[in-house]
Design a protein around this motif. Structure first.
Motif, PDB file in Angstrom:
ATOM      1  N   MET A  67       0.840  -1.186   0.000  1.00  0.00           N
ATOM      2  CA  MET A  67       0.000   0.000   0.000  1.00  0.00           C
ATOM      3  C   MET A  67       0.882   1.244   0.000  1.00  0.00           C
ATOM      4  N   GLU A  68       0.514   2.217  -0.814  1.00  0.00           N
ATOM      5  CA  GLU A  68       1.323   3.415  -0.968  1.00  0.00           C
ATOM      6  C   GLU A  68       1.456   4.188   0.340  1.00  0.00           C
ATOM      7  N   LEU A  69       0.393   4.273   1.119  1.00  0.00           N
ATOM      8  CA  LEU A  69       0.438   5.011   2.373  1.00  0.00           C
ATOM      9  C   LEU A  69       1.394   4.342   3.362  1.00  0.00           C
ATOM     10  N   ARG A 116      -8.647   6.412   3.665  1.00  0.00           N
ATOM     11  CA  ARG A 116      -9.460   7.003   2.609  1.00  0.00           C
ATOM     12  C   ARG A 116      -9.057   8.446   2.333  1.00  0.00           C
ATOM     13  N   ARG A 117      -8.749   9.167   3.425  1.00  0.00           N
ATOM     14  CA  ARG A 117      -8.399  10.587   3.279  1.00  0.00           C
ATOM     15  C   ARG A 117      -7.126  10.751   2.462  1.00  0.00           C
ATOM     16  N   TYR A 118      -6.159   9.861   2.693  1.00  0.00           N
ATOM     17  CA  TYR A 118      -4.892   9.982   1.980  1.00  0.00           C
ATOM     18  C   TYR A 118      -4.923   9.347   0.589  1.00  0.00           C
ATOM     19  N   SER A 119      -5.910   8.488   0.337  1.00  0.00           N
ATOM     20  CA  SER A 119      -5.954   7.800  -0.952  1.00  0.00           C
ATOM     21  C   SER A 119      -6.865   8.487  -1.966  1.00  0.00           C
ATOM     22  N   ILE A 162     -11.259  16.641   5.890  1.00  0.00           N
ATOM     23  CA  ILE A 162     -11.206  16.334   7.318  1.00  0.00           C
ATOM     24  C   ILE A 162     -11.619  14.899   7.606  1.00  0.00           C
ATOM     25  N   ASP A 163     -12.653  14.425   6.929  1.00  0.00           N
ATOM     26  CA  ASP A 163     -13.144  13.069   7.179  1.00  0.00           C
ATOM     27  C   ASP A 163     -13.990  12.625   5.994  1.00  0.00           C
ATOM     28  N   ILE A 164     -13.963  11.334   5.705  1.00  0.00           N
ATOM     29  CA  ILE A 164     -14.785  10.781   4.631  1.00  0.00           C
ATOM     30  C   ILE A 164     -15.073   9.321   4.947  1.00  0.00           C
TER      31      ILE A 164
END
Length: 224
Positions: free
Chosen positions: A1-3, A82-85, A94-96
């Motif tokens: 995973m990239e993160l 999710r936020r970083y992808s 902020i949030d998703i």
């Protein structure tokens, strides 16, 4: 995973690995106790790493720490992942989250003590939500990035913080082909008549809430 690679690389290359571990742990909103329990070590080990009292962890240990952060976040529904992808500027998003079931918009309005500023009815359902810093989103998002804030479905609420009058968010929504199920302003200074008019034209309920963004995020996350 990239993160995972990003975090592991940043810790490994850091002049202060412990401080970087702490930065990412707090970014994931994971306590030292929660992280230590997942890794089956004592909280003092995490504390010693972060404060530089213990020799910096090796590559294998860093991988375990990073994997723990990722897995704990996944168990929570993956909000940070999710936020970083999404490819959207992370300081504006902020949030998703997405839901695997329909949730009544009327129920959401009750939970957030919302007020309907528009004349559009609330007889609809959502499948997710996105919380944006209104000012940063308007200043930094490109046209294509707006589509990414819808996650898996446009059947969602978009929350905006830092709203002064509410014109800009509704104008941005007006010109984009994807439309949310509802828009909510978090603690706006006021809601401008133009914003209300655009909401009515687009048939999008426009709500506001006096709750703070942290409370709203906790309420929406609990609905999963």
């Amino acid at each position: 995973m990239e993160l995972e690679e990003k975090i592991a690389g940043e810790i490994t290359m850091s002049d202060n690995p412990g401080k970087t571990i702490k930065k990412w742990r707090e970014e994931f909103r994971i306590s030292q106790l929660e992280l230590s329990e997942y890794l089956k070590i004592t909280p003092s080990v995490i504390s010693d790493y972060e404060k530089g009292r213990r020799k910096s962890p090796g590559v294998a240990s860093i991988r375990k720490i990073v994997n723990a952060l990722i897995e704990i976040d996944k168990a929570r529904g993956g909000p940070v992942i999710r936020r970083y992808s999404t490819g959207v500027p992370s300081d504006a998003l902020i949030d998703i989250k997405d839901y695997n079931h329909d949730i009544s918009l009327e129920r959401v309005m009750r939970l957030i003590s919302g007020t309907n500023c528009s004349s559009v009815g609330l007889n609809r359902y959502i499948r997710g939500y996105t919380i944006l810093d209104g000012v940063k989103a308007i200043l930094s998002f490109s046209y294509s990035e707006y589509s990414k804030i819808y996650g898996w479905s446009s059947q969602r609420i978009i929350f905006f913080t830092g709203v002064k009058m509410g014109r800009s968010p509704m104008i941005a929504i007006r010109v984009h082909p994807l439309k949310p199920a509802a828009v909510v302003y978090i603690q706006p200074d006021r809601v401008d008549e133009l914003a209300i008019k655009l909401a009515n034209i687009e048939n999008i309920p426009l709500l506001n809430t006096d709750l703070d963004v942290k409370t709203v995020s906790q309420i929406m996350s609990s609905l999963r």
